[in-house]
Design an enzyme around this catalytic site. Structure first.
Site, PDB file in Angstrom:
ATOM      1  N   GLY A  99       0.572  -1.081   0.130  1.00 47.84           N
ATOM      2  CA  GLY A  99      -0.011  -0.057  -0.046  1.00 47.84           C
ATOM      3  C   GLY A  99       0.802   1.252  -0.160  1.00 47.84           C
ATOM      4  N   ILE A 129       0.123  -5.820   5.485  1.00 48.11           N
ATOM      5  CA  ILE A 129       0.109  -5.331   4.159  1.00 48.11           C
ATOM      6  C   ILE A 129       1.356  -5.941   3.433  1.00 48.11           C
ATOM      7  CG2 ILE A 129      -1.358  -3.254   4.509  1.00 48.11           C
ATOM      8  CD1 ILE A 129       1.280  -1.523   4.706  1.00 48.11           C
ATOM      9  N   ARG A 148      13.150  -2.147  20.099  1.00 49.46           N
ATOM     10  CA  ARG A 148      13.427  -3.769  19.713  1.00 49.46           C
ATOM     11  C   ARG A 148      13.123  -4.026  18.512  1.00 49.46           C
ATOM     12  NH1 ARG A 148      10.226  -8.011  23.374  1.00 49.46           N
ATOM     13  NH2 ARG A 148      11.209  -9.800  22.697  1.00 49.46           N
ATOM     14  N   ILE A 149      13.740  -5.000  17.953  1.00 51.42           N
ATOM     15  CA  ILE A 149      13.532  -5.695  16.668  1.00 51.42           C
ATOM     16  C   ILE A 149      12.976  -7.202  17.193  1.00 51.42           C
ATOM     17  CG2 ILE A 149      14.194  -6.398  14.721  1.00 51.42           C
ATOM     18  CD1 ILE A 149      14.172  -3.367  14.764  1.00 51.42           C
ATOM     19  N   LEU A 150      11.651  -7.246  16.738  1.00 52.22           N
ATOM     20  CA  LEU A 150      10.943  -8.531  17.089  1.00 52.22           C
ATOM     21  C   LEU A 150      11.189  -9.502  16.320  1.00 52.22           C
ATOM     22  CD1 LEU A 150       7.454  -6.950  18.258  1.00 52.22           C
ATOM     23  CD2 LEU A 150       9.503  -7.685  19.874  1.00 52.22           C
ATOM     24  N   THR A 195      11.542 -10.470   9.032  1.00 48.53           N
ATOM     25  CA  THR A 195      10.514  -9.555   8.553  1.00 48.53           C
ATOM     26  C   THR A 195      11.085  -7.885   8.767  1.00 48.53           C
ATOM     27  OG1 THR A 195       9.301  -9.648  10.767  1.00 48.53           O
ATOM     28  CG2 THR A 195       8.437 -11.038   8.936  1.00 48.53           C
ATOM     29  N   LYS A 218       9.530   0.470  18.237  1.00 41.28           N
ATOM     30  CA  LYS A 218       9.408   1.899  17.583  1.00 41.28           C
ATOM     31  C   LYS A 218       8.596   1.755  16.279  1.00 41.28           C
ATOM     32  CE  LYS A 218      12.989   4.744  19.646  1.00 41.28           C
ATOM     33  NZ  LYS A 218      14.100   5.361  19.540  1.00 41.28           N
ATOM     34  N   GLY A 219       8.688   0.673  15.521  1.00 43.13           N
ATOM     35  CA  GLY A 219       7.887   0.602  14.343  1.00 43.13           C
ATOM     36  C   GLY A 219       9.137   0.904  13.287  1.00 43.13           C
ATOM     37  N   GLU A 255       8.857   2.578   7.554  1.00 43.05           N
ATOM     38  CA  GLU A 255       9.262   3.895   7.008  1.00 43.05           C
ATOM     39  C   GLU A 255      10.606   4.264   6.975  1.00 43.05           C
ATOM     40  OE1 GLU A 255       5.048   6.275   6.712  1.00 43.05           O
ATOM     41  OE2 GLU A 255       5.280   4.823   8.348  1.00 43.05           O
TER      42      GLU A 255
END
Lengths: 709, 340
Positions: free
Chosen positions: A241, A468, A593-595, A599, A666-667, A670
């Site tokens: 998206g 997505i 933190r990277i889970l 991915t 944190k996400g 982007e």
């Protein structure tokens, strides 16, 4: 390509070990169904008719020939389409009036028994227009350029601190440059599509390719003036998206409208060549950056002033100057966004809106400052590292930009010291390296979630999150499995439907933080119930329902929260042709933190690839005669192919941040695209000595400007 | 919905008869261009004559040591043919520089020659285009034309021919064997495509119903030292911004034989006759190469946004010829693209 590693071991293992993508098999075998692939009985197809003028009015529509097409059932126009309720989004008032606000806006919708018949019928619709003069280009010719309005999301008058003009004029070293980015289009792999049906009981069910089924349901309830509970929107699998599916789009409204009009299910999948006009894009920006600094590179003045535009039916403005407020310490600073309305397709979100555009300009300007000061660009950035957020004055919950720069420089093999452009060659090739910083807000939204446990040890997690293509399903399952200490395959994740507990959209890099928080909370509550439980399970098992609204609201307002990163690029420029090719791209990110390493790496390198593509390839040309973007397919709108990114590496710093959310995330959707284009452009400068300030950097940017000995 | 008839004959004569010169009949090869155009509404044939069943799938050595290439040979097969690679490296390189692996596997030699321009206006039925709809106008001249012609255009059309392969074939002076409604004939490849003039709707000199059956290559000795150079935006899967096909035979520092053609500059593969004429007997130096190419490009009339093609073609051509002239140059020249 290297596998990502970090200075310290990742905490990505789960009870079952390797974190594999939950729906991976379904996707590669074709079992995963996308919106246009739902085939309810008696399904029809719809095909929209785009406006052939950029501004004016429909005088007459002749549907006679269209309806005479074999298989054609109906043609909806503003004359016969159902009346819609009001929403704040005027792009969704489809077929409600004869007025045309941009070329490509929909003026009719053909509905037929087959896709082919629908297309034929759409082609046969005859529309007579009363065109008006249109204005589609910003800049000096813009009739409203004298009355461009400030359009900062946060600061209606523009944002400033101190006296930037005076400080810039007084600075020992000055950078003063204008950077330009063309319009860019999201172009996800899966075109926007919806399958809509109305049940006998008057319920509306829409399978929509969307980043947030809940948002779509809310909009549809307003448009069709019905209770939300009577609408179900499903976005089970979504083929990308990049922001263009973040809001409700006209195709979903049209499909629902058509299905009600003909009383049968309707599928509408947008043709690729219509997407450029109706699902948003990154507006072109002209960005004026001024930096004043001491001779040793300490910034005293920083102004970032953006000129862009919005459409006459939308007020979205690319907030490109925002990151300049937070990146570097500067006692005097100003940002502004001046815009006027144009008769163009409405711009909207595209991956890292604001930051992506703005950081190309700011990080190019920082490279120019490094050159002007004779400094290593890595060192320049370190010298201007703020000890708290310059925008808010608050301390950062965590900020590890310096660590990213140092770790990136080490891994990349960065040659410290001032740039020496044009000094590295291989035969006819000029080689150069460049660096840029990245940043993106670390926001979080409230979310609900449910967790169920049954007697056989299976866990169900339910919330209306959307995957997505990011791996959200997988990561949410990991969170639950970790909390409940059960094997991953015991956790079933149900997402992608508005019937599920409320969750925010997949956008703004907030998904994992927001959904993950709710899943974590639900899993913790379920674990507590399980611990307290005595005796046999009832038929329904145990279930808990949580909402993080209070938790999110209770988060301390005393911290600024952002992700940071550093990107390093190596390019080659062919002296004879001016062709630039990326050789290496390496990013190091500090994003909480990277889970899930698998991915996460995919998100980082995906963003970086898109940034490299922006630097060297992507370009939408506004055709002033017609008022549309000329490149409307993937043959003319060039996105990077595999050969354009021969070596791409993403790493991350293990960042412990206790002020974010229980997961410390944190996400990362982007930040990978932010700064990449500047790193590439800075590398081009290093290779050639030519500063290209207008993207994309193509043959004509360099060919006549490189010395060709 | 427009229904169309579909036939798949097994002999050339039957194919030509089936087509019959009807204005809405089209031959279908690999379909990599025609089917796209049908989806866009640019083409809406009433009859498709599928020529993939014709016996034109072979590459044969001719009596004079040349090659006879069937029109149905796939681009990827032609590029990989050992005879082509050894004797006409420019052709193999040109083919591999085009499109993507998947497209090359589907596209045929005949279809490659007859593909249409990728001018954005030609492909958009919502806009005027003299090539698509004679007399409707040419918005490209003032509009979006970065990829379009600098040579041989007319006020009515500035389209380019997009093929890479055809540029190599033009340099090699290939012959096109045509089976028409009134018999067979041979058309020099350099005369197959037309400049637009007053009739941009006519891409080639072929008459309705004419079927390309083979391409013939003579024994071009200097082709063993030949090269194809292509500049493009993307490292793979994009059309040329400009390209050059070159073959060179140097004796005692003097050009003995030379072949030079430019791509993406005109409505046809542009054989640089003027440059070749100037080079024959001239010193094989970068200076004389540049002077010759400049002479060829004197006729160029760039549009607002494609003037970069002039230095681009010049640099590509001088580099190609200089590399061919240099002792170190191998028969295939440098491969400028990443290995596939």
């Amino acid at each position: 390509m290297n596998c990502p590693t970090s200075p310290t071991p990742q905490r990505t293992t789960t009870a079952t070990g390797a974190p594999v993508r939950a729906e991976g098999r379904d996707k590669v075998t074709g079992a995963a169904r996308y919106a246009a692939e739902y085939a309810p009985d008696a399904r029809l197809y719809a095909c929209p008719v785009p406006a052939a003028i950029a501004r004016g009015k429909i005088v007459a529509i002749d549907c006679g020939r269209a309806l005479a097409e074999p298989g054609a059932l109906a043609v909806l126009t503003h004359e016969n389409a159902p009346r819609l309720g009001e929403t704040g989004d005027r792009t969704l008032a489809v077929l409600q009036s004869p007025w045309i606000a941009h070329r490509g806006q929909y003026v009719a919708l053909a509905v037929a028994e087959s896709l082919e018949a629908a297309r034929a019928a759409a082609t046969a619709v005859r529309v007579e227009y009363a065109p008006e003069h249109h204005q589609v280009l910003p800049g000096p010719d813009h009739p409203d350029s004298s009355v461009l309005e400030e359009a900062d999301d946060d600061a209606p008058e523009g944002w400033q601190r101190g006296d930037v003009d005076r400080a810039h004029a007084a600075a020992e070293v000055r950078v003063d440059a204008v950077y330009r980015i063309p319009a860019l289009h999201n172009h996800p792999m899966e075109p926007h599509a919806a399958t809509a049906l109305w049940t006998d009981g008057g319920r509306l069910v829409v399978h929509d390719s969307s980043q947030g089924a809940g948002w779509v349901r809310q909009t549809l309830s307003e448009l069709f003036e019905m209770d939300r509970d009577r609408i179900t929107v499903v976005s089970e699998h979504v083929g990308g998206g990049f922001g263009s599916k973040g809001t409700t789009r006209p195709h979903a409204v049209l499909a629902a409208m058509a299905a009600r009009h003909v009383g049968r299910p309707v599928t509408l999948a947008l043709p690729r060549n219509q997407m450029a006009a109706v699902v948003g894009y990154r507006a072109a920006t002209e960005q004026h950056v001024r930096i004043g600094a001491t001779a040793d590179g300490r910034i005293s003045a920083l102004a970032h002033e953006v000129v862009s535009y919005h459409s006459t039916i939308g007020d979205f403005v690319e907030q490109a100057a925002k990151p300049a407020r937070s990146m570097y310490a500067s006692p005097h600073s100003r940002t502004s966004h001046r815009v006027g309305p144009l008769d163009v397709p409405p711009p909207s979100w595209m991956r890292a809106p604001g930051e992506c555009s703005g950081m190309f300009a700011l990080e190019s300007a920082m490279d120019e400052l490094a050159v002007a000061c004779g400094l290593d660009p890595v060192e320049l950035r370190i010298r201007n590292e703020p000890d708290r957020d310059p925008a808010s004055g608050l301390p950062y919950s965590s900020r590890h930009l310096v660590e990213c720069l140092r770790e990136g420089a080490r891994r990349f093999g960065w040659t410290a010291g001032p740039r020496r452009p044009g000094t590295r060659t291989e035969g006819r090739l000029l080689i150069g390296t460049g660096v840029a910083a990245s940043t993106y807000p670390a926001d979080v939204e409230p979310s609900e979630a449910e967790a169920h446990a049954d007697a056989s040890g299976n866990v169900r997690i339910l919330l209306n999150a959307t995957d997505i293509g990011t791996g959200a399903r997988t990561v949410l399952a990991q969170i639950a499995a970790d909390v409940l200490d059960v094997p991953l395959d015991r956790v079933r994740i149900e997402i992608g439907s508005s019937d599920l507990p409320y969750a925010p959209i997949a956008g703004g890099s907030t998904g994992t933080a927001s959904w993950g928080w709710a899943v974590h909370k639900a899993a913790v509550a379920l674990a507590a119930q399980l611990a307290d439980h005595q005796g046999r399970f009832l038929a329904g098992g145990l279930r808990v329902s949580v909402n993080t609204e209070d938790d999110v609201a209770a988060r301390s307002a005393q911290y600024a929260r952002r992700s940071f990163g550093a990107q390093f690029a190596e390019v080659q420029v062919d002296r004879d042709t001016g062709e630039t090719r990326l050789r290496r791209l390496l990013g190091v990110f500090a994003a909480g933190r990277i889970l899930n390493a698998r991915t996460a790496r995919s998100q980082f390198i995906g963003g970086m690839t898109m940034g490299a593509s922006m630097a060297l390839l992507e370009h939408s040309t506004m055709d002033p005669a017609f008022g549309d973007h000329a490149e409307r397919d993937l043959a003319s709108y060039h996105v990077a192919v595999a050969a354009d990114v021969p070596d791409i590496q993403a790493y991350w710093i293990e960042e412990e941040d206790p002020h974010l959310n229980p997961l410390g995330v944190k996400g990362i959707g982007e930040i990978g695209i932010v700064g990449t284009a500047a790193a590439v452009a800075n590398a081009v400068y290093d290779a050639t000595g030519v500063r290209v300030r207008t993207l994309p950097i193509r043959v004509e940017s360099l060919l006549t400007r490189i010395d060709a000995p | 919905m427009k229904a169309f008839r579909y036939e798949r004959p097994t002999q050339a004569g039957a194919a030509v008869a089936a087509h019959g010169g009807a204005p809405d009949a089209r031959y279908l090869g690999g379909g990599t261009n025609l089917v796209d155009l049908m989806k866009l509404g640019v083409e809406s044939p009433g009859l498709l004559v599928d020529v993939s069943g014709l016996p034109h799938g072979l590459i044969e050595t001719t009596a004079d040591g040349g090659l006879r290439i069937g029109a149905a040979v796939r681009n990827s097969d032609l590029a990989a043919d050992p005879r082509v690679r050894a004797r006409y490296p420019v052709l193999s390189q040109a083919l591999l520089a085009g499109a993507s692996g998947q497209l090359r596997n589907a596209a045929t030699v005949g279809g490659n020659l007859l593909q249409r321009t990728r001018c954005l206006y030609f492909q958009d039925v919502g806009k005027p285009c003299n090539k698509r709809e004679p007399g409707s106008g040419c918005p490209a001249r003032e509009g979006v034309h970065r990829d379009l012609a600098i040579l041989g255009a007319s006020p009515h059309c500035v389209a380019t021919h997009p093929s890479d392969m055809a540029v190599a074939l033009a340099a090699l002076e290939a012959a096109v064997l045509v089976h028409g409604r009134h018999g067979t004939r041979t058309v020099p490849l350099t005369e197959l495509h037309r400049l637009p003039g007053n009739h941009p709707e006519r891409d080639t000199v072929l008459e309705p119903g004419d079927l390309i059956t083979h391409i013939e290559l003579g024994p071009v000795e200097e082709a063993a030292r030949s090269v194809y150079r292509k500049a493009r935006d993307r490292a793979s899967f994009s059309f040329a911004l400009a390209s050059v096909a070159a073959a060179l035979d140097v004796h005692d520092g003097t050009v003995r034989r030379v072949r030079l053609a430019f791509g993406a500059v005109a409505a046809k593969p542009w054989r640089a006759w003027t440059a070749e004429e100037r080079l024959r007997g001239a010193p094989a130096t970068p200076e004389s190469f540049a002077a010759a190419v400049d002479a060829e490009l004197e006729a160029a009339e760039p549009l607002r946004d494609n003037g970069f093609k002039i230095p681009l073609v010049r640099n590509l051509a001088v580099r190609a010829l200089t590399d061919l002239a240099s002792e170190r140059s191998s028969a295939g020249g440098r491969d400028p693209e990443p290995s596939r």
